[in-house]
Scaffold this active site. Structure first.
Site, PDB file in Angstrom:
ATOM      1  N   TYR A   1       1.706  -5.336 -11.565  1.00 50.89           N
ATOM      2  CA  TYR A   1       2.866  -6.339 -11.806  1.00 50.89           C
ATOM      3  C   TYR A   1       3.690  -5.823 -12.801  1.00 50.89           C
ATOM      4  O   TYR A   1       3.016  -5.358 -14.068  1.00 50.89           O
ATOM      5  CB  TYR A   1       2.550  -7.696 -12.119  1.00 50.89           C
TER       6      TYR A   1
ATOM      7  N   TYR B   1      -5.562  -5.868  -6.717  1.00 49.61           N
ATOM      8  CA  TYR B   1      -5.739  -5.789  -8.145  1.00 49.61           C
ATOM      9  C   TYR B   1      -7.131  -6.691  -8.555  1.00 49.61           C
ATOM     10  O   TYR B   1      -7.545  -7.592  -8.175  1.00 49.61           O
ATOM     11  CB  TYR B   1      -4.577  -6.063  -8.934  1.00 49.61           C
TER      12      TYR B   1
ATOM     13  N   ARG C   1      -8.290  -9.309  -6.064  1.00 47.27           N
ATOM     14  CA  ARG C   1      -7.704 -10.003  -5.466  1.00 47.27           C
ATOM     15  C   ARG C   1      -7.217  -9.086  -4.067  1.00 47.27           C
ATOM     16  O   ARG C   1      -6.857  -8.120  -3.954  1.00 47.27           O
ATOM     17  CB  ARG C   1      -6.172 -10.402  -5.809  1.00 47.27           C
TER      18      ARG C   1
ATOM     19  N   HIS D   1      -1.708  -9.061  -1.586  1.00 48.59           N
ATOM     20  CA  HIS D   1      -0.747 -10.337  -1.099  1.00 48.59           C
ATOM     21  C   HIS D   1       0.627 -10.444  -1.729  1.00 48.59           C
ATOM     22  O   HIS D   1       0.739  -9.531  -2.670  1.00 48.59           O
ATOM     23  CB  HIS D   1      -1.574 -11.469  -1.715  1.00 48.59           C
TER      24      HIS D   1
ATOM     25  N   HIS E   1       3.676 -12.876  -3.024  1.00 46.27           N
ATOM     26  CA  HIS E   1       3.852 -14.326  -3.604  1.00 46.27           C
ATOM     27  C   HIS E   1       5.252 -14.585  -2.725  1.00 46.27           C
ATOM     28  O   HIS E   1       6.111 -14.009  -2.865  1.00 46.27           O
ATOM     29  CB  HIS E   1       3.946 -14.503  -4.699  1.00 46.27           C
TER      30      HIS E   1
END
Ligand SMILES: [Fe+2]
Length: 234
Positions: free
Chosen positions: A103, A142, A152, A155, A157
């Site tokens: 991110y 990640y 995770r 995905h 959000h």
């Protein structure tokens, strides 16, 4: 207008306290919730104008000087209310990791490269039929420090407002057949597999554009028996 929103059954949501997802134990209420009647502020909501949405806000591959690395995808679907009616002109926001699972955020310490051509945030409005569309890059998995070797699943959000504050939804969209979902305590905190399946997008060849990008369909239902469950964290 007064509109009655039925309560969402606990079984249709992620558990507030789910021991495998460790930090939920610190923030989950210890006592049963007290039900209050809906207030006028819950039954009303903000209205956003189209003018505040920029031309490339729904195309995360065109927000920088060059193109981001990764697998280009189209994510599209419909936003519906509890009776299956389209929710028009509602704001949808997305944020996600880049193709390497990183991110653009100061607290992300995953040693994977940032992409100078990918910010990982977008927004759009649904059209008159409740449809929306994003172009982006498939996010990478990640690691996170919940438990040993915790990863995770890929995905995206999502945040949706809907017509009232009570229809506000913050959740995550997954990709079909991701082997990491089985060991992911965030998604597994939704006990009912049928409910969890509402958070998994479907590959759609009709949405796929030849020589350009794979298409994934992902619909939302705000409130009601078929409601898309919340999934706020990480
Ligand atoms: Fe995330």
């Amino acid at each position: 207008m007064s509109y009655i929103y039925p309560r969402i059954a606990a079984r249709d949501q992620a558990r507030n306290d789910y021991p495998p997802y460790r930090s939920t134990l610190l923030r989950a209420p210890k006592r049963p919730p007290i039900q209050l009647p809906h207030t006028i502020s819950e039954l009303s909501g903000p209205i956003y104008g189209h003018s505040s949405i920029g031309e490339t806000d729904n195309d995360l591959t065109r927000q920088c000087t060059g193109e981001p690395l990764g697998e280009r995808i189209i994510v599209s679907g419909k936003v519906m209310d509890q009776d299956g009616r389209p929710i028009r002109n509602t704001l949808i926001e997305v944020w996600q990791a880049n193709a390497a699972g990183r991110y653009v955020h100061a607290s992300d310490a995953h040693p994977a490269p940032l992409d100078p051509n990918f910010i990982g945030a977008g927004r759009t409005m649904t059209d008159d039929d409740g449809n929306y569309r994003f172009v982006t890059i498939k996010p990478g998995a990640y690691p996170w420090k919940n438990h040993f070797n915790a990863w995770r699943p890929a995905h995206i959000h999502f945040s949706l407002f809907g017509p009232a504050f009570i229809t506000r939804l913050v959740t995550q969209m997954y990709f079909p057949n991701d082997p990491l979902m089985a060991t992911d305590p965030i998604s597994q905190s939704i006990a009912d597999p049928q409910v969890l399946s509402r958070l998994v997008s479907q590959f759609d060849l009709n949405l796929t554009e030849p020589e350009w990008a794979l298409g994934y369909r992902f619909n939302f239902v705000l409130r009601g028996r078929e409601a898309t469950p919340f999934e706020e964290h990480k």
